[in-house]
Design a protein around this motif. Structure first.
Motif, PDB file in Angstrom:
ATOM      1  N   ALA A  85       0.661  -1.190  -0.285  1.00  0.00           N
ATOM      2  CA  ALA A  85      -0.082  -0.041   0.121  1.00  0.00           C
ATOM      3  C   ALA A  85       0.874   1.247   0.081  1.00  0.00           C
ATOM      4  O   ALA A  85       0.382   2.404  -0.132  1.00  0.00           O
ATOM      5  CB  ALA A  85      -0.769   0.152   1.066  1.00  0.00           C
ATOM      6  N   ARG A  86       2.126   1.077   0.182  1.00  0.00           N
ATOM      7  CA  ARG A  86       2.992   2.412   0.446  1.00  0.00           C
ATOM      8  C   ARG A  86       4.116   2.466  -0.662  1.00  0.00           C
ATOM      9  O   ARG A  86       4.680   3.510  -1.024  1.00  0.00           O
ATOM     10  CB  ARG A  86       3.734   2.345   1.575  1.00  0.00           C
ATOM     11  N   PHE A  87       4.500   1.360  -1.329  1.00  0.00           N
ATOM     12  CA  PHE A  87       5.192   1.319  -2.419  1.00  0.00           C
ATOM     13  C   PHE A  87       4.651   0.533  -3.622  1.00  0.00           C
ATOM     14  O   PHE A  87       4.132  -0.226  -3.437  1.00  0.00           O
ATOM     15  CB  PHE A  87       6.529   0.606  -2.081  1.00  0.00           C
ATOM     16  N   ASN A  88       4.559   1.176  -4.828  1.00  0.00           N
ATOM     17  CA  ASN A  88       3.862   0.829  -5.987  1.00  0.00           C
ATOM     18  C   ASN A  88       4.796  -0.429  -6.352  1.00  0.00           C
ATOM     19  O   ASN A  88       5.852  -0.435  -6.617  1.00  0.00           O
ATOM     20  CB  ASN A  88       3.851   1.854  -7.139  1.00  0.00           C
ATOM     21  N   VAL A  89       3.860  -1.528  -6.875  1.00  0.00           N
ATOM     22  CA  VAL A  89       4.408  -2.685  -7.372  1.00  0.00           C
ATOM     23  C   VAL A  89       5.162  -2.554  -8.497  1.00  0.00           C
ATOM     24  O   VAL A  89       6.425  -3.163  -8.980  1.00  0.00           O
ATOM     25  CB  VAL A  89       3.553  -3.838  -7.715  1.00  0.00           C
ATOM     26  N   LYS A  90       4.676  -1.671  -9.560  1.00  0.00           N
ATOM     27  CA  LYS A  90       5.671  -1.244 -10.926  1.00  0.00           C
ATOM     28  C   LYS A  90       6.791  -0.803 -10.622  1.00  0.00           C
ATOM     29  O   LYS A  90       8.136  -0.976 -11.202  1.00  0.00           O
ATOM     30  CB  LYS A  90       4.653  -0.622 -11.922  1.00  0.00           C
ATOM     31  N   ARG A  91       6.816   0.239  -9.826  1.00  0.00           N
ATOM     32  CA  ARG A  91       8.001   0.987  -9.693  1.00  0.00           C
ATOM     33  C   ARG A  91       9.236   0.239  -8.914  1.00  0.00           C
ATOM     34  O   ARG A  91      10.347   0.272  -9.141  1.00  0.00           O
ATOM     35  CB  ARG A  91       7.700   2.182  -8.630  1.00  0.00           C
ATOM     36  N   VAL A  92       8.860  -0.630  -7.751  1.00  0.00           N
ATOM     37  CA  VAL A  92       9.776  -1.351  -7.169  1.00  0.00           C
ATOM     38  C   VAL A  92      10.120  -2.572  -8.056  1.00  0.00           C
ATOM     39  O   VAL A  92      11.324  -2.781  -8.023  1.00  0.00           O
ATOM     40  CB  VAL A  92       9.091  -2.042  -5.879  1.00  0.00           C
ATOM     41  N   ALA A  93       9.522  -2.998  -8.980  1.00  0.00           N
ATOM     42  CA  ALA A  93       9.806  -4.023  -9.809  1.00  0.00           C
ATOM     43  C   ALA A  93      11.071  -3.482 -10.827  1.00  0.00           C
ATOM     44  O   ALA A  93      11.973  -4.100 -10.994  1.00  0.00           O
ATOM     45  CB  ALA A  93       8.699  -4.597 -10.758  1.00  0.00           C
ATOM     46  N   ALA A  94      10.698  -2.212 -11.478  1.00  0.00           N
ATOM     47  CA  ALA A  94      11.584  -1.473 -12.369  1.00  0.00           C
ATOM     48  C   ALA A  94      12.886  -1.416 -11.493  1.00  0.00           C
ATOM     49  O   ALA A  94      14.140  -1.256 -12.083  1.00  0.00           O
ATOM     50  CB  ALA A  94      11.064  -0.414 -12.728  1.00  0.00           C
ATOM     51  N   CYS A  96      14.037  -2.986  -8.881  1.00  0.00           N
ATOM     52  CA  CYS A  96      14.826  -4.310  -8.385  1.00  0.00           C
ATOM     53  C   CYS A  96      15.233  -4.792  -9.971  1.00  0.00           C
ATOM     54  O   CYS A  96      16.729  -5.232  -9.880  1.00  0.00           O
ATOM     55  CB  CYS A  96      13.830  -5.220  -8.172  1.00  0.00           C
ATOM     56  N   VAL A  97      14.771  -4.548 -11.079  1.00  0.00           N
ATOM     57  CA  VAL A  97      15.517  -4.859 -12.392  1.00  0.00           C
ATOM     58  C   VAL A  97      16.862  -4.058 -12.449  1.00  0.00           C
ATOM     59  O   VAL A  97      18.052  -4.655 -12.893  1.00  0.00           O
ATOM     60  CB  VAL A  97      14.674  -4.780 -13.608  1.00  0.00           C
ATOM     61  N   ALA A 140      11.569  12.616 -16.110  1.00  0.00           N
ATOM     62  CA  ALA A 140      12.278  13.227 -15.205  1.00  0.00           C
ATOM     63  C   ALA A 140      11.814  12.616 -13.804  1.00  0.00           C
ATOM     64  O   ALA A 140      12.578  12.201 -12.851  1.00  0.00           O
ATOM     65  CB  ALA A 140      12.532  14.851 -15.073  1.00  0.00           C
ATOM     66  N   GLU A 141      10.508  12.690 -13.692  1.00  0.00           N
ATOM     67  CA  GLU A 141       9.809  12.012 -12.345  1.00  0.00           C
ATOM     68  C   GLU A 141      10.065  10.769 -12.110  1.00  0.00           C
ATOM     69  O   GLU A 141      10.354  10.090 -11.293  1.00  0.00           O
ATOM     70  CB  GLU A 141       8.484  12.505 -12.585  1.00  0.00           C
ATOM     71  N   LEU A 142       9.970  10.033 -13.479  1.00  0.00           N
ATOM     72  CA  LEU A 142      10.173   8.516 -13.013  1.00  0.00           C
ATOM     73  C   LEU A 142      11.651   8.337 -12.883  1.00  0.00           C
ATOM     74  O   LEU A 142      11.950   7.075 -12.184  1.00  0.00           O
ATOM     75  CB  LEU A 142       9.698   7.931 -14.471  1.00  0.00           C
ATOM     76  N   LYS A 143      12.458   9.053 -13.375  1.00  0.00           N
ATOM     77  CA  LYS A 143      13.875   8.635 -13.189  1.00  0.00           C
ATOM     78  C   LYS A 143      14.431   8.716 -11.737  1.00  0.00           C
ATOM     79  O   LYS A 143      14.992   8.189 -11.109  1.00  0.00           O
ATOM     80  CB  LYS A 143      14.749   9.453 -14.167  1.00  0.00           C
ATOM     81  N   THR A 144      13.963  10.071 -11.181  1.00  0.00           N
ATOM     82  CA  THR A 144      13.759  10.230  -9.819  1.00  0.00           C
ATOM     83  C   THR A 144      13.275   9.414  -8.729  1.00  0.00           C
ATOM     84  O   THR A 144      13.824   8.674  -8.000  1.00  0.00           O
ATOM     85  CB  THR A 144      13.518  11.767  -9.494  1.00  0.00           C
ATOM     86  N   ASP A 145      12.238   8.689  -9.295  1.00  0.00           N
ATOM     87  CA  ASP A 145      11.514   8.003  -8.276  1.00  0.00           C
ATOM     88  C   ASP A 145      12.206   6.602  -8.452  1.00  0.00           C
ATOM     89  O   ASP A 145      12.310   5.592  -7.479  1.00  0.00           O
ATOM     90  CB  ASP A 145       9.896   7.822  -8.951  1.00  0.00           C
ATOM     91  N   LEU A 146      12.809   6.221  -9.444  1.00  0.00           N
ATOM     92  CA  LEU A 146      13.395   5.177  -9.928  1.00  0.00           C
ATOM     93  C   LEU A 146      14.719   4.847  -8.882  1.00  0.00           C
ATOM     94  O   LEU A 146      14.952   3.820  -7.873  1.00  0.00           O
ATOM     95  CB  LEU A 146      14.026   4.621 -11.265  1.00  0.00           C
ATOM     96  N   SER A 147      15.551   6.134  -8.787  1.00  0.00           N
ATOM     97  CA  SER A 147      16.489   6.108  -7.936  1.00  0.00           C
ATOM     98  C   SER A 147      16.253   6.039  -6.495  1.00  0.00           C
ATOM     99  O   SER A 147      17.041   5.729  -5.546  1.00  0.00           O
ATOM    100  CB  SER A 147      17.445   7.113  -8.419  1.00  0.00           C
ATOM    101  N   ARG A 148      15.523   6.825  -6.183  1.00  0.00           N
ATOM    102  CA  ARG A 148      14.688   6.869  -4.747  1.00  0.00           C
ATOM    103  C   ARG A 148      14.399   5.373  -4.205  1.00  0.00           C
ATOM    104  O   ARG A 148      14.706   5.042  -3.340  1.00  0.00           O
ATOM    105  CB  ARG A 148      13.632   7.902  -4.475  1.00  0.00           C
ATOM    106  N   THR A 149      13.607   4.629  -5.172  1.00  0.00           N
ATOM    107  CA  THR A 149      13.157   3.399  -4.954  1.00  0.00           C
ATOM    108  C   THR A 149      14.367   2.338  -4.581  1.00  0.00           C
ATOM    109  O   THR A 149      14.314   1.576  -3.710  1.00  0.00           O
ATOM    110  CB  THR A 149      11.979   2.690  -5.781  1.00  0.00           C
ATOM    111  N   GLU A 150      15.447   2.560  -5.510  1.00  0.00           N
ATOM    112  CA  GLU A 150      16.341   1.749  -5.412  1.00  0.00           C
ATOM    113  C   GLU A 150      17.400   2.068  -4.151  1.00  0.00           C
ATOM    114  O   GLU A 150      17.828   0.992  -3.247  1.00  0.00           O
ATOM    115  CB  GLU A 150      17.424   2.104  -6.625  1.00  0.00           C
TER     116      GLU A 150
END
Length: 460
Positions: A85-94, A96-97, A140-150
């Motif tokens: 509920a706090r972390f989106n599945v798609k963003r976390v999967a990306a 993780c890859v 730009a938003e997706l890239k920052t969210d990708l690094s933040r989730t990592e």
């Protein structure tokens, strides 16, 4: 657990905590997602969905199987500590890859990962496939969210991301048990499917490998030595092997996993216009009695403005209904009058030249293309002018070189003539000198002969 080495005056501490991330059944049942009112079926569905995304994206990115397996294990470990509920599945999967590709020394750029996940989401949700612009705000938003989730994943793992897969044990176990070769591929496939479940966070990779071999042998009806329990040789228990087979059988009984939106944050890799439009409150419209919807377009702006002012002033419902009826009567009268018809026709004629947003976009794109073509023509003319100037400069340089060559030839000729003149003058002087010397020699020799003759012949 750690090992301490001493080298001289230095002490080196090497941690051996490599693969200790294992949970019990109670810990899995009391996961953070359950605390956020997410049931077991939804959590299992989202886990399988995320692992499917990782597997498919790894194929599209041409990554080895080890990268996809590592990404799925990191995915399961992360959601054992954080909620869906706090972390989106798609963003976390990306993420993780992206992290697994760097851990397994097959790195991919963030741009490639984002474009692949964006394309997969468009295909899965039957959306029009639009290219993700790397220079857009959404990228730009997706890239920052990708690094933040990592960074969140690394923090939850304690930066211990070592993963041991059951694949490397399967071939050794099958070779030891002397099974037929067709059993190897089946066991390998079962090991890949086991990564979609929570077996990687419940049992060690050796136990999962034994369970996979046992299930593959049962499917192909290949007998294994049971009089002497072969699993004990590989540090496994029969109860653990049975649990592995049960989880795999339950996995194959489930339907295809679908995305369930349970996260509070952004849900999609596609453009966020849909979600924003859905979140904006709708425009308030007054509810009119029967027949009002048919004549709603003919209401004059003055009456509409007066209606909105009266509703805002807090009038009662009866007054609102009366005003609506009055507006309808006026609109009917206006429809019957020819003047109102003329005004309506004029209004329609005025509204015709108004263009839609798509037409504006097409015109703007056409103007941009024309400007680009003009710029290209200007650049071509400039290049041609430069080539002409270069040709003229080259002709001038050739003429200068020819003039310099002629001058050099003239100078060489002058120098040669001077050298010849000097050589001829020196030879004449030498010849003159030799002739005078010869004359002196002949005269001296003649005088000496005369003297000798007079000496020998005094009488003469």
């Amino acid at each position: 657990m750690f090992v301490l080495f001493k080298v001289g005056h230095l002490s080196i501490m090497i941690y051996t905590v490599i693969d200790t991330f294992y949970l019990t059944d109670e810990q899995l049942k009391n996961s953070p997602s359950r605390k956020d009112d997410i049931d077991e079926a939804t959590e299992t569905n989202l886990r399988i969905y995320g692992c499917d995304l990782i597997q498919e994206s790894g194929i599209l990115l041409r990554l080895p199987q080890a990268v996809m397996a590592t990404g799925q294990v990191l995915f399961h470990r992360f959601y054992c500590k954080k909620s869906f509920a706090r972390f989106n599945v798609k963003r976390v999967a990306a993420s993780c890859v992206w992290l697994a590709s760097k851990l397994e020394e097959s790195p991919r750029k963030a741009r490639q990962v984002l474009i692949v996940f964006h394309r997969m989401e468009c295909r899965r949700e039957n959306l029009p496939i639009v290219h993700l612009d790397p220079f857009s705000k959404k990228y730009a938003e997706l890239k920052t969210d990708l690094s933040r989730t990592e960074r969140h994943i690394l923090k939850e793992m304690g930066f211990i991301c070592h993963v041991e897969h059951p694949h490397k044990f399967i071939s050794n176990y099958l070779a030891t048990l002397k099974t037929p070769p067709e059993l190897t591929q089946e066991a390998w496939n079962l090991a890949n499917d086991s990564l979609r479940t929570t077996l990687c966070v419940q049992f060690k990779s050796e136990v999962v490998a034994c369970g996979v071999v046992y299930a593959a042998a049962r499917r192909f009806q290949v007998p294994l030595p049971e009089t002497e329990p072969w699993w004990e040789v590989f540090d496994a228990e029969k109860s653990a092997i049975d649990e592995v087979c049960r989880v795999l059988a339950h996995l194959y009984s489930l339907p295809k996993a679908q995305y369930i939106p349970v996260c509070k944050d952004g849900d999609s890799f596609t453009s966020s216009n849909k979600s924003r439009d859905s979140q904006t409150p709708p425009v308030s419209k007054e509810v009119l009695p029967s027949g009002a919807s048919a004549n709603n377009d003919t209401v004059t702006p003055k009456s509409a403005a007066s209606a909105t002012i009266n509703t805002d002033s807090g009038g009662s419902k009866n007054s609102v209904v009366k005003q609506a009826l009055d507006m309808l009567k006026e609109s009917k009268k206006g429809d019957d009058d020819p003047k109102s018809m003329a005004v309506a026709v004029e209004g329609e004629g005025r509204e015709e030249p108004i263009q839609s947003k798509s037409e504006h976009r097409t015109e703007a794109s056409g103007e941009r293309n024309k400007e680009r073509e003009r710029d290209r023509d200007r650049e071509r003319e400039r290049v041609k002018a430069r080539d002409r100037d270069r040709g003229r400069d080259s002709d001038r340089e050739r003429e200068r070189d020819e003039i310099d060559r002629d001058r050099d030839k003239v100078k060489d000729r002058k120098h040669r003539s001077k050298d010849r003149a000097k050589d001829s003058g020196g030879h004449s002087e030498k010849s003159r000198h030799h002739s005078s010397r010869d004359r002196d020699y002949h005269s001296s020799s003649y005088s000496s002969r005369e003297k000798d003759r007079h000496r020998h012949h005094p009488y003469s």
